[in-house]
Design an enzyme around this catalytic site. Structure first.
Site, PDB file in Angstrom:
ATOM      1  N   SER A 156      80.676  37.798  65.891  1.00 15.62           N
ATOM      2  CA  SER A 156      80.115  36.440  65.891  1.00 15.62           C
ATOM      3  C   SER A 156      78.594  36.404  65.699  1.00 15.62           C
ATOM      4  CB  SER A 156      80.528  35.683  67.163  1.00 15.62           C
ATOM      5  OG  SER A 156      81.933  35.551  67.203  1.00 15.62           O
ATOM      6  N   GLU A 189      90.610  45.181  63.348  1.00 15.80           N
ATOM      7  CA  GLU A 189      91.829  44.612  62.733  1.00 15.80           C
ATOM      8  C   GLU A 189      92.716  45.723  62.168  1.00 15.80           C
ATOM      9  OE1 GLU A 189      89.721  41.812  60.274  1.00 15.80           O
ATOM     10  OE2 GLU A 189      89.131  40.756  62.104  1.00 15.80           O
ATOM     11  N   ASN A 213      81.268  41.903  55.985  1.00 16.74           N
ATOM     12  CA  ASN A 213      82.688  42.212  55.799  1.00 16.74           C
ATOM     13  C   ASN A 213      83.412  40.925  55.402  1.00 16.74           C
ATOM     14  OD1 ASN A 213      85.322  43.026  55.979  1.00 16.74           O
ATOM     15  ND2 ASN A 213      85.303  43.369  58.198  1.00 16.74           N
ATOM     16  N   GLY A 236      85.125  37.093  65.395  1.00 14.50           N
ATOM     17  CA  GLY A 236      85.726  35.871  64.871  1.00 14.50           C
ATOM     18  C   GLY A 236      85.987  34.810  65.930  1.00 14.50           C
ATOM     19  N   LYS A 243      86.412  40.628  54.526  1.00 10.29           N
ATOM     20  CA  LYS A 243      87.844  40.696  54.896  1.00 10.29           C
ATOM     21  C   LYS A 243      88.711  40.218  53.719  1.00 10.29           C
ATOM     22  CE  LYS A 243      86.434  39.982  59.627  1.00 10.29           C
ATOM     23  NZ  LYS A 243      86.816  39.677  60.985  1.00 10.29           N
ATOM     24  N   GLU A 275      81.672  46.826  67.880  1.00 16.04           N
ATOM     25  CA  GLU A 275      82.193  45.469  67.733  1.00 16.04           C
ATOM     26  C   GLU A 275      83.186  45.180  68.860  1.00 16.04           C
ATOM     27  OE1 GLU A 275      81.914  44.031  63.428  1.00 16.04           O
ATOM     28  OE2 GLU A 275      83.730  45.230  63.541  1.00 16.04           O
ATOM     29  N   HIS A 316      87.932  49.427  61.653  1.00 16.12           N
ATOM     30  CA  HIS A 316      87.713  48.042  62.086  1.00 16.12           C
ATOM     31  C   HIS A 316      88.833  47.662  63.057  1.00 16.12           C
ATOM     32  CE1 HIS A 316      87.465  43.682  62.003  1.00 16.12           C
ATOM     33  NE2 HIS A 316      86.213  43.843  61.605  1.00 16.12           N
TER      34      HIS A 316
HETATM   35  C1  PEP Z   1      83.911  41.632  61.841  1.00 19.81           C
HETATM   36  O1  PEP Z   1      85.059  41.362  61.577  1.00 19.81           O
HETATM   37  O2  PEP Z   1      83.464  42.774  61.584  1.00 19.81           O
HETATM   38  C2  PEP Z   1      83.096  40.614  62.475  1.00 19.81           C
HETATM   39  C3  PEP Z   1      82.036  41.008  63.127  1.00 19.81           C
HETATM   40  O3  PEP Z   1      83.516  39.318  62.363  1.00 19.81           O
HETATM   41  P1  PEP Z   1      82.723  37.990  62.844  1.00 19.81           P
HETATM   42  O4  PEP Z   1      81.283  38.164  62.459  1.00 19.81           O
HETATM   43  O5  PEP Z   1      83.390  36.882  62.106  1.00 19.81           O
HETATM   44  O6  PEP Z   1      82.899  37.916  64.319  1.00 19.81           O
END
Ligand code: PEP
Length: 250
Positions: free
Chosen positions: A213, A97, A10, A173, A12, A167, A95
């Site tokens: 992460s 966000e 992703n 992040g 973003k 997630e 997601h």
């Molecule tokens: C995400 O936003 O789907 C995600 C998993 O981000 P990150 O890997 O940066 O934690």
């Protein structure tokens, strides 16, 4: 039952055409067994078409969001029919966000998912608890509620076009990855809930991937857990290290 590992990237709202094209070339050139994992990258909407042209066989492209209605006066939005029109087979929905910053509810995410399947676009369906919810022992309740909203609006067959992405919001992040045991326990719970709520067959077949992460160093251990079928990757998908994550599947 065999579940092919699934690795999503992703991007973003990051990157520009030059840097993202270079990245796709690096993914294309990497020596990975394309049969061992299904790989899908999700660039910003503007770059979907040019990057889709660049991706070699075995790397698909997803949108990061879509509107639930087929067309109309919704300035700034993209419909699922339009995604399908340009040959896109995947979309990320729900997601965290989108849920937190753009106030998407469980019901809206479920409605978008049902609309997506109707349009013929497969869905990476994201769920996850916040830190406050985990610390308040509400993780399972929150995940059940998010999955229940979807189970209410799609039929059993439709689950074959869904990948569930667990997630935890506190891991996205932040560099604070769930331990493989924590992630496995939660994935197992999600699978058991799907078995109870939908069917044992769907629970056995549906891929549940972990996000939060994930990087080239921790992906192998996470992906080797029995109920973890791959990863949804944010930050590390913008680096050549994404290839190491794909290799976790080999
Ligand atoms: C995400 O936003 O789907 C995600 C998993 O981000 P990150 O890997 O940066 O934690």
């Amino acid at each position: 039952m065999t579940r092919t590992l699934f690795v999503g990237g992703n991007f973003k709202m990051n990157g520009d055409l030059a840097t993202l094209s270079k990245l796709v070339h690096q993914f294309n050139d990497a020596d990975v067994d394309v049969e061992s994992a299904e790989v899908v990258i999700a660039p910003p909407a503007l770059y979907i078409l040019p990057l889709k042209e660049l991706c070699r066989k075995g790397i698909e492209v997803a949108a990061q969001n879509a509107h639930q209605l087929p067309a109309g006066a919704y300035t700034g939005e993209i419909s699922l029919n339009q995604l399908k029109d340009i040959g896109l087979n995947w979309v990320i929905l729900g997601h965290s966000e989108r849920r937190t910053i753009f106030h998407e509810t469980d019901e809206l995410v479920a409605e978008k998912t049902a609309a997506s399947l109707k349009a013929g676009v497969k869905v990476i369906f994201c769920i996850g608890e916040t830190l406050e919810e985990r610390e308040g022992n509400k993780t399972e309740q929150v995940l059940d509620r998010q999955v229940e909203a979807l189970a209410k609006v799609i039929d059993e067959q439709s689950w074959e076009h869904i990948v569930v992405a667990y997630e935890p919001v506190w891991a996205i992040g932040t560099g604070k990855v769930a331990t493989p045991e924590q992630a496995q326990d939660t994935h197992k719970h999600i699978r058991e809930f799907i078995a109870k709520r939908v069917s044992q067959k769907v629970a056995d077949d549906v891929r549940i991937i972990y996000g939060g992460s994930v990087n080239g160093k921790n992906s192998k251990e996470l992906c080797s857990q029995p109920d973890i079928d791959g990863a949804l990757v944010g930050g590390a998908s913008l680096k050549p290290e994404f290839v190491d994550i794909i290799r976790s599947a080999e």
